[in-house]
Design a protein around this motif. Structure first.
Motif, mmCIF file in Angstrom:
data_model
loop_
_atom_site.group_PDB
_atom_site.id
_atom_site.type_symbol
_atom_site.label_atom_id
_atom_site.label_comp_id
_atom_site.label_asym_id
_atom_site.label_seq_id
_atom_site.Cartn_x
_atom_site.Cartn_y
_atom_site.Cartn_z
ATOM 1 N N ASN A 5 0.828 -1.203 0.000
ATOM 2 C CA ASN A 5 0.000 0.000 0.000
ATOM 3 C C ASN A 5 0.864 1.255 0.000
ATOM 4 O O ASN A 5 0.531 2.239 -0.652
ATOM 5 C CB ASN A 5 -0.948 0.014 1.202
ATOM 6 C CG ASN A 5 -2.122 -0.917 0.996
ATOM 7 O OD1 ASN A 5 -2.453 -1.261 -0.132
ATOM 8 N ND2 ASN A 5 -2.745 -1.322 2.083
ATOM 9 N N ARG A 162 -10.724 7.805 -8.792
ATOM 10 C CA ARG A 162 -10.613 7.565 -7.341
ATOM 11 C C ARG A 162 -11.260 6.228 -6.970
ATOM 12 O O ARG A 162 -10.699 5.461 -6.208
ATOM 13 C CB ARG A 162 -11.296 8.706 -6.585
ATOM 14 C CG ARG A 162 -11.288 8.540 -5.083
ATOM 15 C CD ARG A 162 -12.011 9.690 -4.416
ATOM 16 N NE ARG A 162 -12.109 9.454 -3.004
ATOM 17 C CZ ARG A 162 -12.552 10.315 -2.140
ATOM 18 N NH1 ARG A 162 -12.944 11.512 -2.551
ATOM 19 N NH2 ARG A 162 -12.620 10.036 -0.867
ATOM 20 N N GLN A 166 -9.166 2.715 -5.377
ATOM 21 C CA GLN A 166 -9.360 2.265 -3.994
ATOM 22 C C GLN A 166 -9.648 0.799 -3.900
ATOM 23 O O GLN A 166 -9.765 0.039 -4.712
ATOM 24 C CB GLN A 166 -10.489 3.049 -3.344
ATOM 25 C CG GLN A 166 -10.068 4.471 -3.135
ATOM 26 C CD GLN A 166 -11.174 5.305 -2.510
ATOM 27 O OE1 GLN A 166 -12.330 4.919 -2.464
ATOM 28 N NE2 GLN A 166 -10.803 6.471 -2.025
#
Length: 166
Positions: A5, A162, A166
């Motif tokens: 991440n 976006r 995610q």
């Protein structure tokens, strides 16, 4: 997973810093009588605030914009740009947790006010005083309005990006 991440966030931030640099560098319109220029990099800064968390958006905004100042030939603005654009990215990221359109527009407007006030103060203190700073007000207002308008135009595509990231 945590390292992965972090790597993804670093890559997104670096890519947005590069995009901020490119858009600022390619759309740099000099303001006559000053060393300032109008650009559309702010639109990308506001969008970066929607795509990144606070420290990463601030870093992408400050670094990408400061590098553009260097490349365009305005190194005297680099310290101010690093701080001012970084604060713009920080504020936009902090305000855009929800990703709602109204919040995005508000964050973009407030982010633009940071640019407008920040450069005015810098120019008063370090670039020749009030006379010089007043000469750049119109260019900075145009940049502020153009940056917000550009960001509004990019809102829906960036919101889709976006969601995909995610």
């Amino acid at each position: 997973m945590i390292k992965n991440n972090h790597t993804k966030t670093l890559v997104k931030s670096s890519m947005l810093a590069a995009l901020i640099f490119i858009v600022t560098f390619l759309v740099a319109i000099p303001v006559p009588g000053t060393s300032a220029y109008v650009n559309m990099g702010d639109s990308v800064i506001y969008c970066a605030g929607m795509l990144l968390n606070v420290p990463w958006a601030a870093a992408a905004a400050g670094i990408g914009s400061a590098l553009a100042d260097w490349a365009i030939g305005f190194p005297v603005y680099i310290p101010a740009t690093l701080i001012i654009k970084g604060l713009m990215g920080l504020l936009c990221a902090a305000m855009m947790k929800s990703g709602k359109f109204s919040r995005f527009v508000l964050a973009s407007i407030i982010g633009g006010s940071i640019m407008f006030v920040g450069y005015f103060v810098y120019e008063v203190l370090f670039m020749g005083g009030w006379g010089y700073a007043v000469q750049t007000l119109i260019g900075n207002l145009i940049q502020w309005a153009g940056g917000v308008a550009g960001a509004i135009a990019l809102y829906h595509p960036v919101k889709r990006i976006r969601g995909a990231l995610q």
